[in-house]
Structures are given as C-alpha cells and as structure tokens.
Design an enzyme around this catalytic site. Structure first.
Site, short mmCIF file in Angstrom:
data_model
loop_
_atom_site.label_atom_id
_atom_site.label_comp_id
_atom_site.label_asym_id
_atom_site.label_seq_id
_atom_site.Cartn_x
_atom_site.Cartn_y
_atom_site.Cartn_z
N LYS A 24 80.75 18.65 65.72
CA LYS A 24 81.79 19.03 66.69
C LYS A 24 81.29 20.17 67.45
CE LYS A 24 85.20 19.62 63.79
NZ LYS A 24 84.36 19.26 62.53
N ARG A 99 93.97 19.78 63.34
CA ARG A 99 93.69 19.42 61.82
C ARG A 99 94.72 18.68 61.17
NH1 ARG A 99 89.11 23.20 62.04
NH2 ARG A 99 87.71 22.86 60.39
N ARG A 183 86.40 22.08 51.94
CA ARG A 183 86.68 21.86 53.45
C ARG A 183 86.87 20.22 53.40
NH1 ARG A 183 82.16 25.33 55.81
NH2 ARG A 183 82.96 24.48 57.69
P1 AMP Z 1 85.49 25.40 61.41
O1 AMP Z 1 84.72 26.52 62.22
O2 AMP Z 1 86.27 24.40 62.46
O3 AMP Z 1 84.59 24.67 60.60
O4 AMP Z 1 86.75 26.11 60.94
C1 AMP Z 1 86.47 27.16 59.73
C2 AMP Z 1 87.80 27.10 58.93
O5 AMP Z 1 88.83 27.73 59.74
C3 AMP Z 1 88.55 26.05 58.48
O6 AMP Z 1 87.87 25.97 57.10
C4 AMP Z 1 89.89 26.61 58.17
O7 AMP Z 1 90.01 27.48 57.22
C5 AMP Z 1 90.07 27.29 59.49
N1 AMP Z 1 90.58 26.54 60.68
C6 AMP Z 1 89.95 26.27 61.86
N2 AMP Z 1 90.62 25.51 62.42
C7 AMP Z 1 91.76 25.10 62.10
C8 AMP Z 1 93.03 24.49 62.15
N3 AMP Z 1 93.08 23.72 63.38
N4 AMP Z 1 94.00 24.26 61.40
C9 AMP Z 1 93.60 24.95 60.24
N5 AMP Z 1 92.85 25.85 59.87
C10 AMP Z 1 91.77 25.68 60.59
#
Ligand code: AMP
Length: 229
Positions: A24, A99, A183
């Site tokens: 992404k 999400r 995750r």
């Molecule tokens: P990412 O960088 O998108 O992989 O996000 C890293 C972490 O941030 C995730 O594992 C969640 O703990 C948190 N996170 C990011 N975006 C969201 C979201 N839209 N809703 C809830 N938690 C989020």
C-alpha cells in the site's frame, strides 16, 4: 510532483486496502508522484503522534506495538484533521485507512461533508504466507523514505540510498514476525469485510499485488485513468 505530473480533470480519492506487506505504502508513493495526489497514511500519522507524545500518540503506542488496531475514535479524529488541510483538496490516496466498517462510514460522511466521494477502493490481493517474509525484511531510507528489503531490494551500493544517497536507514518496531502475524489477524477480522462494503457501493477494484511493483503500479494507474473516464 514535477513538470511531467498530469493534471487530473476531476478529483480522485482512492482507498488502498490490503494486509501489511501488500505494498500500500509503495504504491501510494508512486501514485502521489505520478498524479500529484496526496498520500494519507494513518500509520505514519500515528507514528508521528507517538513520537511527539500527543494524547492520541499515548493512546495508540501500546496497541501499535502489539499489532492491534488503534481505537476508531482516535484514528478518525487524526485523519479528519489531516484531511481538512489544503494540500488534500486535489485528491487523496488513503493508505491504511479505513480499517474497520466504522472508519469507512466515518470516511464516507467526512467526504460527503466536503462535497467529495471515494472514487475507487482497490483491494491489493496477496498470498498471506508471503507477507511475514516481505514485512520482516523491510527498511527505509530515513532521509527520503525510499523502501528496501533484505532479500528482495537491497540498495545498489551497500549502505547508500539509491534515490538520495542517504546513509541512514530505519526499521519499524512493529515489523517483527510476531507482530506481523497479529497485524494479519487484525486485517482479516476487521478490515477484510471492507472489500464487501466497497463492492456493494460499486467502487471496488481487485488487483493482483503478488505481481512485480511496476506491474501493480501500471494497473493502479489504469484504475485512476478509468475513474476519470
Ligand atoms: P501501518 O503503517 O498502516 O502498517 O499501521 C501501523 C499500525 O498503526 C497498525 O498495526 C495499527 O496499530 C495502527 N493503525 C494504522 N492505521 C490504522 C487504522 N486506520 N485503524 C486502526 N489502527 C491503525
């Protein structure tokens, strides 16, 4: 954005769906460069909030370390603030948001309030088993954010970023096999239902994201072009 960035004839707002490691962030960066759309990553926004020690960051920190999802209210508030900025007016790529169904409904309401809508939601389809290896080996240049991988994409000159020549690289604290597994579980439990949510709205596009980065990027470029037709 540079002199070759095409001007979009109407506002494009794209949601990228997919588990950790699906690409992404990489694809959002490429679309940002290609079309001048703004990449909005809630993961990045939350990591900044954690680093700054804001109340939202304090609420998010331990959840992020465990690989769970930060509460909807926290993420929606942070996204709403960012989306209101002028640099989002020409179009946005939502990377890692929504999400949950509650986040998707909140996003629809926010967009409608601004007279905008989600033009397409793209599901980056990948093989789960490959994601732990993809995520566990990745690192980025701290100066320009270019992404690398221990096995799949090492810098041409060891220790030097191919793009900016930077010599400092960082690994995310949550890119460990244990956290990636959590995750992935959160993705399937909470986020995968959004595929049906956007299919019902007629805005879903599915893309094979096991293909090479350039192939996926070409497909996404075609999706953006189609939403403009
Ligand atoms: P990412 O960088 O998108 O992989 O996000 C890293 C972490 O941030 C995730 O594992 C969640 O703990 C948190 N996170 C990011 N975006 C969201 C979201 N839209 N809703 C809830 N938690 C989020």
């Amino acid at each position: 954005m540079d002199g070759t960035t095409p001007t979009l004839s109407r506002c494009v707002n794209l949601v990228l769906l997919g588990p950790p490691g699906a690409g992404k962030g990489t694809q959002a960066r490429l679309l940002q460069e290609r079309f001048g759309l703004m990449q909005l990553s809630t993961g990045d926004l939350l990591r900044s909030a954690v680093a700054a020690g804001t109340p939202a960051g304090q609420a998010a920190k331990s959840v992020m370390e465990s690989g769970g999802l930060v509460p909807d209210a926290v993420v929606i508030a942070i996204l709403r603030d960012r989306l209101a900025a002028d640099d989002c007016a020409a179009g946005v790529i939502f990377d890692g948001f929504p999400r949950t169904i509650a986040q998707a409904e909140a996003l629809d309401a926010m967009m409608a309030g601004q007279g905008r809508q989600i033009t397409a939601a793209v599901s980056l389809e990948v093989d789960d088993a490959a994601m732990v290896a993809r995520v566990s080996g990745r690192f980025t240049c701290t100066a320009c954010g270019e992404g690398y991988h221990d096995s799949f994409k090492r810098p041409g000159t060891p220790g030097r970023c191919d793009v900016c020549g930077g010599a400092e690289f960082a690994r995310r604290a949550d890119d460990t096999p244990k956290t990636v597994t959590a995750r992935l579980a959160a993705y399937h439990a909470e986020t995968a239902p959004l595929i049906a949510y956007y299919a019902r709205r007629g805005t879903l596009e599915c893309v094979d994201a096991m293909a090479p980065i350039t192939t996926v990027s070409e497909t996404l470029t075609a999706v953006v072009a189609r939403t403009l037709a």
